[in-house]
Design a protein around this motif. Sequence first.
Motif, short mmCIF file in Angstrom:
data_model
loop_
_atom_site.label_atom_id
_atom_site.label_comp_id
_atom_site.label_asym_id
_atom_site.label_seq_id
_atom_site.Cartn_x
_atom_site.Cartn_y
_atom_site.Cartn_z
N GLY A 27 -3.58 -6.06 4.28
CA GLY A 27 -3.04 -5.17 3.36
C GLY A 27 -4.11 -5.10 2.23
O GLY A 27 -3.65 -4.01 1.75
N GLU A 28 -4.64 -5.91 1.69
CA GLU A 28 -5.26 -5.28 0.73
C GLU A 28 -4.95 -5.22 -0.38
O GLU A 28 -5.45 -4.09 -1.74
N ALA A 29 -3.51 -5.61 -0.56
CA ALA A 29 -2.97 -5.32 -1.77
C ALA A 29 -3.68 -5.68 -3.18
O ALA A 29 -3.16 -4.36 -3.99
N THR A 30 -4.02 -6.31 -3.52
CA THR A 30 -4.64 -6.78 -4.93
C THR A 30 -5.66 -6.15 -4.62
O THR A 30 -6.07 -5.14 -5.81
N LEU A 31 -6.74 -5.97 -3.65
CA LEU A 31 -8.08 -4.45 -4.32
C LEU A 31 -7.30 -3.18 -4.63
O LEU A 31 -7.80 -2.42 -4.85
N ALA A 32 -6.47 -2.88 -3.77
CA ALA A 32 -5.43 -1.97 -4.46
C ALA A 32 -5.20 -1.55 -5.57
O ALA A 32 -5.40 0.13 -6.17
N LEU A 81 -11.53 2.34 -0.75
CA LEU A 81 -11.05 3.88 -1.76
C LEU A 81 -11.20 4.20 -0.34
O LEU A 81 -10.51 5.71 -0.66
N ARG A 82 -11.51 4.01 0.34
CA ARG A 82 -10.97 5.38 1.35
C ARG A 82 -10.02 5.42 1.60
O ARG A 82 -8.89 6.53 2.22
N ALA A 83 -9.42 4.45 1.97
CA ALA A 83 -7.05 4.16 2.20
C ALA A 83 -7.07 5.20 1.48
O ALA A 83 -5.79 5.68 1.54
N LEU A 84 -7.54 4.93 -0.43
CA LEU A 84 -6.55 5.63 -1.41
C LEU A 84 -6.80 6.91 -1.60
O LEU A 84 -6.13 7.49 -2.05
N ALA A 85 -7.64 7.39 -0.91
CA ALA A 85 -8.34 8.90 -1.32
C ALA A 85 -7.66 9.51 -0.12
O ALA A 85 -6.75 9.73 0.70
N ASP A 86 -7.26 11.03 -1.21
CA ASP A 86 -6.87 12.20 -0.42
C ASP A 86 -8.01 13.22 0.40
O ASP A 86 -7.72 13.04 1.70
N GLY A 108 -5.45 -1.02 9.41
CA GLY A 108 -4.70 -1.92 9.03
C GLY A 108 -4.22 -1.63 7.52
O GLY A 108 -3.96 -2.72 6.75
N LEU A 109 -4.36 -0.85 7.02
CA LEU A 109 -4.57 -0.01 5.32
C LEU A 109 -3.94 1.42 5.66
O LEU A 109 -4.09 2.41 4.48
N GLU A 110 -3.16 2.14 6.30
CA GLU A 110 -2.38 2.81 6.73
C GLU A 110 -1.41 3.07 5.74
O GLU A 110 -0.87 3.88 5.19
N HIS A 111 -1.04 1.84 5.32
CA HIS A 111 0.29 2.30 4.65
C HIS A 111 -0.25 2.24 3.21
O HIS A 111 0.64 2.50 2.06
N ALA A 115 -0.79 10.47 4.74
CA ALA A 115 -1.12 11.62 4.51
C ALA A 115 -2.90 11.33 5.34
O ALA A 115 -2.87 10.00 5.22
N PRO A 116 -3.10 12.31 6.87
CA PRO A 116 -4.67 12.09 6.94
C PRO A 116 -5.26 12.44 5.97
O PRO A 116 -5.44 12.56 4.82
#
Length: 272
Positions: A27-32, A81-86, A108-111, A115-116
Motif C-alpha cells: 500500500g506504500e502508505a509512507t511514500l503516499a 505518483l501515478r497512483a495519486l494523480a488524476d 496494489g495501489l488502487e486504494h 477514480a480511473p
Amino acid sequence: MSTATPPSVPHLDLLVPQVRHVPPEPGEATLAALYAHDESARGPATVRANMVASLDGAAWGPDERSGTINDAADGRVFRVLRALADVVLVGAGTARAEGYTPLDRPRGLEHLHGAPLELAVVTRSGRVPERLSGTDRPPFVLTGSDGAARARAGVPPERVLEVGSGTDLDLAAGLRALSDRGLTRVLAEGGPTLLAQLLAADLVDELCVTTTPRVVGPGPGRIVAGAPAPGAGRARVALPRHARLAHLLHAPQDEDGSPAGTTLARWLLPIV
C-alpha cells in the motif's frame, strides 16, 4: 586569526545516511504521505512534474528512452505518483518514444485513488500516437485549432480539448479544461519540451527529479529542452526559478543488492 564562520556561508545538512528508513510496504502508505498533493494550489490544477536524469544530466539513454537510465527506486516512486494523480500529462513525442498505452492505477495501489487514471496528450499537429488512437480508453488531446480536426480522427470529439489558435497552445487553458472535468491533480511526465513550456508559463507547482548513478556521456539532452517551441516563450516570470526542497530520498542499493546511490528529490516551486 579569527576562525569564525562568515554569516554569508550557509549551513549544510548531511541527508545521507538518513535516520528514517522507508522500506517497501503493502500500500506504500509512507511514500503516499510524503508525496501527498498540496490542496492549496495556486491555480485550477496542481501540476507535479516527474523526470529522471543520469548523473551527467542526460534525460535518456542510448536508445533515446528514459527506461535505460532509471531503476527500481525510481520505479517505486513513479508508481506512487501515478497512483495519486488524476491525470498524466505527456507530450505526443514522448508518448510515442516511450510506448504509452491507456493507463491503469498501479497494481496494489488502487486504494490511493478511487477514480480511473486519465491520460492527456499535448500535440500541436493533432496527431495522436498510434497506440492510443482507436482504443476503448482514449486520451484527452490538448491541441490548437490547426490540429483539432486531425485529433478528432483519432479520438472521440469530446476528448479533444482545443486550447489554442493555429499551432500555438495555451497550456494554462488546457489545465483549466482538465480541471473543469474534475482532473485537478496533474502529473506531467515530459518530455523535456513539454516541461520547458510548462516552466516558461509558470505552471509547475513541484518538480520531482530522480538522479540515477549512471553516466551516459555526450549526446542526450537534459530534462528541460534547450529552447521553447513556438508560442511557448511568453513567460510570465523570469527564469531561473528558486525552488524549495521538500524531501530527498536515497536508495543505497540497486534492485540486485549492489551499491547504488539513486536520489529522489521533491522540489516545490513557490509563487513568485
